[in-house]
Design an enzyme around this catalytic site. Structure first.
Site, PDB file in Angstrom:
ATOM      1  N   CYS A 190      41.106 -57.510 -35.889  1.00 13.52           N
ATOM      2  CA  CYS A 190      40.104 -58.584 -35.816  1.00 13.52           C
ATOM      3  C   CYS A 190      40.543 -59.544 -34.713  1.00 13.52           C
ATOM      4  O   CYS A 190      41.356 -59.171 -33.852  1.00 13.52           O
ATOM      5  CB  CYS A 190      39.902 -59.272 -37.166  1.00 13.52           C
ATOM      6  SG  CYS A 190      41.368 -60.103 -37.825  1.00 13.52           S
ATOM      7  N   ASN A 230      43.824 -61.974 -36.710  1.00 15.38           N
ATOM      8  CA  ASN A 230      44.720 -61.257 -37.639  1.00 15.38           C
ATOM      9  C   ASN A 230      45.231 -62.173 -38.756  1.00 15.38           C
ATOM     10  O   ASN A 230      46.380 -62.068 -39.188  1.00 15.38           O
ATOM     11  CB  ASN A 230      45.904 -60.621 -36.876  1.00 15.38           C
ATOM     12  CG  ASN A 230      46.720 -59.620 -37.690  1.00 15.38           C
ATOM     13  OD1 ASN A 230      47.922 -59.521 -37.528  1.00 15.38           O
ATOM     14  ND2 ASN A 230      46.092 -58.888 -38.583  1.00 15.38           N
ATOM     15  N   CYS A 258      42.450 -63.330 -41.182  1.00 13.57           N
ATOM     16  CA  CYS A 258      41.422 -63.275 -42.238  1.00 13.57           C
ATOM     17  C   CYS A 258      40.985 -61.828 -42.542  1.00 13.57           C
ATOM     18  O   CYS A 258      41.295 -61.286 -43.597  1.00 13.57           O
ATOM     19  CB  CYS A 258      40.197 -64.107 -41.850  1.00 13.57           C
ATOM     20  SG  CYS A 258      40.533 -65.881 -41.737  1.00 13.57           S
ATOM     21  N   ARG A 259      40.276 -61.203 -41.623  1.00 11.96           N
ATOM     22  CA  ARG A 259      39.635 -59.923 -41.940  1.00 11.96           C
ATOM     23  C   ARG A 259      40.581 -58.729 -41.913  1.00 11.96           C
ATOM     24  O   ARG A 259      40.660 -57.966 -42.884  1.00 11.96           O
ATOM     25  CB  ARG A 259      38.450 -59.690 -40.983  1.00 11.96           C
ATOM     26  CG  ARG A 259      37.327 -60.684 -41.202  1.00 11.96           C
ATOM     27  CD  ARG A 259      36.346 -60.693 -40.055  1.00 11.96           C
ATOM     28  NE  ARG A 259      36.930 -61.237 -38.827  1.00 11.96           N
ATOM     29  CZ  ARG A 259      36.311 -61.340 -37.669  1.00 11.96           C
ATOM     30  NH1 ARG A 259      35.049 -60.936 -37.570  1.00 11.96           N
ATOM     31  NH2 ARG A 259      36.914 -61.854 -36.613  1.00 11.96           N
ATOM     32  N   SER A 260      41.281 -58.526 -40.791  1.00 13.72           N
ATOM     33  CA  SER A 260      42.110 -57.306 -40.704  1.00 13.72           C
ATOM     34  C   SER A 260      43.306 -57.304 -41.657  1.00 13.72           C
ATOM     35  O   SER A 260      43.672 -56.227 -42.156  1.00 13.72           O
ATOM     36  CB  SER A 260      42.538 -57.015 -39.260  1.00 13.72           C
ATOM     37  OG  SER A 260      43.334 -58.022 -38.729  1.00 13.72           O
ATOM     38  N   ASP A 305      32.944 -63.362 -39.527  1.00 14.56           N
ATOM     39  CA  ASP A 305      34.177 -64.139 -39.440  1.00 14.56           C
ATOM     40  C   ASP A 305      34.076 -65.306 -40.430  1.00 14.56           C
ATOM     41  O   ASP A 305      33.214 -66.170 -40.267  1.00 14.56           O
ATOM     42  CB  ASP A 305      34.313 -64.653 -38.005  1.00 14.56           C
ATOM     43  CG  ASP A 305      35.618 -65.376 -37.783  1.00 14.56           C
ATOM     44  OD1 ASP A 305      36.329 -65.650 -38.770  1.00 14.56           O
ATOM     45  OD2 ASP A 305      35.923 -65.669 -36.617  1.00 14.56           O
TER      46      ASP A 305
HETATM   47  P1  4NP Z   1      40.014 -63.286 -38.204  1.00  8.52           P
HETATM   48  O1  4NP Z   1      39.421 -64.778 -38.250  1.00  8.52           O
HETATM   49  O2  4NP Z   1      39.688 -62.731 -36.827  1.00  8.52           O
HETATM   50  O3  4NP Z   1      39.270 -62.582 -39.274  1.00  8.52           O
HETATM   51  O4  4NP Z   1      41.487 -63.399 -38.446  1.00  8.52           O
HETATM   52  C1  4NP Z   1      39.751 -65.703 -37.246  1.00  8.52           C
HETATM   53  C2  4NP Z   1      40.803 -66.555 -37.456  1.00  8.52           C
HETATM   54  C3  4NP Z   1      41.165 -67.453 -36.463  1.00  8.52           C
HETATM   55  C4  4NP Z   1      40.471 -67.493 -35.277  1.00  8.52           C
HETATM   56  C5  4NP Z   1      39.418 -66.621 -35.064  1.00  8.52           C
HETATM   57  C6  4NP Z   1      39.046 -65.737 -36.062  1.00  8.52           C
HETATM   58  N1  4NP Z   1      40.854 -68.417 -34.271  1.00  8.52           N
HETATM   59  O5  4NP Z   1      40.257 -68.367 -33.182  1.00  8.52           O
HETATM   60  O6  4NP Z   1      41.745 -69.214 -34.497  1.00  8.52           O
END
Ligand code: 4NP
Length: 158
Positions: free
Chosen positions: A8, A11, A13-15, A125
């Site tokens: 994601c 790294n 939340c989702r992955s 997201d």
């Molecule tokens: P993830 O969510 O891609 O599912 O881990 C996000 C967490 C943080 C950010 C973007 C997406 N960020 O830009 O900080």
């Protein structure tokens, strides 16, 4: 050994949740020895951090522990892993652009490619939203993890 990587953006939340749920499923089925599972992000903003607290808390309410530490995607990942599952289209195209060879590109699939309800759609997201967003993401990832475990288990070679 089948090597599967979930990707994601951050790294956190989702992955990491996909990694934890996939590991949980194969453990339940007794296939742990056949897989190497990891996750990473296309950006390195959260390198070295635990998964988002809301992700961990939500998963824990379902009996799932999310314990991975955030790291950024590397060129080595594109060589080492057999199947690379991207959680959304922005991530998908970032990873494709990072590839050096067609062989690497062929490994990249959208995580919801097998989703009968919404094929090839994004895992949203949840970062900027409320708690209900984390539960929705949990349900999407949980269902799609089952599709991938069934598909990958049915294949002798990846
Ligand atoms: P993830 O969510 O891609 O599912 O881990 C996000 C967490 C943080 C950010 C973007 C997406 N960020 O830009 O900080």
């Amino acid at each position: 050994m089948k090597k599967i990587l979930f990707v994601c953006l951050g790294n956190i939340c989702r992955s990491p949740l996909a990694e934890a749920l996939f590991k949980h499923k194969i453990e339940t089925l007794g296939f742990t020895d056949q897989y190497y599972i990891d996750s990473c992000g296309t950006n390195g903003y959260h390198n070295g951090e635990q998964a988002d607290e809301r992700t961990r808390r939500n998963a824990e309410s379902h009996g799932i522990e999310v314990n991975s530490i955030s790291r950024q995607l590397t060129l080595g990942d594109l060589m080492d892993f057999d199947v690379i599952l991207t959680m959304a289209s922005d991530v998908h195209f970032q990873v494709l652009n990072f590839c050096r060879t067609q062989e690497q590109k062929d490994k990249i699939h959208l995580f919801r490619e097998l989703d009968p309800e919404a094929p090839n759609s994004n895992v949203p997201d949840p970062w900027y939203g409320g708690e209900e967003g984390f539960e929705k993401v949990y349900q999407i990832i949980e269902q799609n993890t089952v599709h991938w475990v069934n598909y990958l288990n049915s294949r002798q070679h990846l």
